[in-house]
Design an enzyme around this catalytic site. Structure first.
Site, PDB file in Angstrom:
ATOM      1  CE  LYS A 278     -14.620  -3.328   1.092  1.00 23.70           C
ATOM      2  NZ  LYS A 278     -13.815  -3.396   2.205  1.00 23.70           N
TER       3      LYS A 278
ATOM      4  CE  LYS B 253      -6.368  -8.123  -0.684  1.00 25.16           C
ATOM      5  NZ  LYS B 253      -6.677  -8.018   0.627  1.00 25.16           N
TER       6      LYS B 253
ATOM      7  CE  LYS C 294      -4.693  -0.982   1.537  1.00 25.77           C
ATOM      8  NZ  LYS C 294      -5.751  -0.817   2.680  1.00 25.77           N
TER       9      LYS C 294
END
Ligand code: TYM
Length: 327
Positions: A196, A193, A112
């Site tokens: 969102k 994966k 991230k």
């Protein structure tokens, strides 16, 4: 006494991975345990740059979504994390026990902070400690999560052991409960994966997608040039990921799914999977649309949930404060 705790970030409508990896098992667990808490983790959502009005709307949407999936507020305590101040207070204490190198090795930080313009905030770095605080604040014993959360759960266990060693035996060591499925993958890239925040629109199936959108996304799902349906995640990740989704929404084993699909080519099979997903999501979508019009009710559910959560959190935090020497 067993206590179940889990959380989900209010960043948009949950997707099929959230549902199959976590939410579906949340619904079953509320029938099996007396004390069950599900938190809308808004403190976690501000670890990356965010927009206040989007966050405000997403919190209520998430409440609607949890109810639409079948979480029953009479059985489970649904609440907004930031409304129970002890989450942040306990996180501070646990932050002081956690070493920087331990956090640097967690994969979510590595992934991230590369995508953040601010190179990753201190909050993003210590995010897993906040998650440990969420769980330990209720002396939780069971934590239903998808398998992308395994390392965060290990950190929680290590932190509980460390606290117990320093301040005396206090926290139970919480165990993970894995969802109905393993990891659910992006429909555009079967090696990453479902997430969102995926910028590719066709990669993610949301719980509120219309049947037409679901069909389109599965029709465009990335597979390979073999037309047969087999389950072989190593060599055929694309079609195997479809079989895994199909298996998780129907509750049938992957071997049975493959057997039933004999004679179908992958193009036909994609429509079969889309259909099974539509069957599963249609009632959730309708209930969600109904609940989104009941904002007063949603606020009331969150208010009641926060009151109950506070009642459970306060005595635990009070004991921690004593053990640490604040009282
Ligand atoms: P979040 O909001 O990213 O995801 C919520 C739940 O969905 C699962 N999940 C998946 N499962 C399978 N396949 C996928 N592609 C997939 N994507 C997401 C996650 O494992 C999770 O169970 N940090 C947490 C929220 C949190 C929390 C907690 C969880 C805050 N405090 C305390 C447990 C306990 C998160 O960001 O989940």
């Amino acid at each position: 006494e067993p206590r179940v705790f889990s959380g989900i970030q209010p960043t948009g409508i949950p997707h099929l991975g959230n549902y199959l990896g976590a939410l579906q098992s949340w619904v079953h667990l509320q029938e099996q345990y007396n004390t069950v808490l599900y938190s809308i983790a808004d403190l976690h959502s501000i670890t990356v740059p965010q927009d206040p009005s989007t966050l405000r709307a997403s919190i209520l949407d998430m409440a609607a979504c949890l109810l639409a999936c079948g979480i029953n507020p009479a059985k489970s305590c649904i609440f907004q994390q930031s409304q129970v101040a002890e989450h942040a207070e306990l996180a501070w204490i646990l932050n002081c026990l956690t070493s920087m190198p331990r956090l640097r090795h967690l994969p979510q930080w590595k992934v991230k902070c590369q995508t953040q313009k601010n190179e990753g905030s201190a909050g993003l770095f210590t995010y897993p400690v906040l998650q440990a605080a969420d769980i330990l604040l209720y002396k939780s014993t069971h934590v239903p999560v998808g398998d992308d959360q395994v390392q965060h759960l290990e950190l929680t266990q290590d932190t509980a052991r460390l606290f117990n060693r320093i301040y005396g035996d206090f926290f139970p060591i919480p165990r993970g409960i894995m969802g109905t499925s393993k990891k659910i993958y992006s429909l555009r890239d079967p090696s990453s994966k479902m997430s969102k925040s995926d910028p590719q629109k066709l990669a993610t199936v949301r719980l509120t997608d219309s049947p037409e959108e679901i069909v389109l996304k599965f029709r465009k799902a990335v597979t390979d040039f073999t037309s047969e349906v087999t389950y072989d995640p190593e060599r055929r990740p694309g079609v195997s990921s479809l079989v895994a989704i199909h298996s998780a929404v129907t509750g049938l084993g992957t071997d049975i799914i493959v057997q039933q699909s004999r004679g179908m080519d992958t193009a036909q099979y994609k429509l079969t999977v889309a259909d099974a997903v539509i069957q599963k999501l249609c009632p959730i979508r309708e209930e969600m649309q109904r609940l989104q019009r009941e904002q007063g009710y949603l606020r009331e559910v969150l208010y009641q949930g926060a009151q109950r959560a506070k009642e459970m959190a306060a005595p635990v935090y009070d004991s921690v404060a004593r053990l640490v020497g604040f009282r």
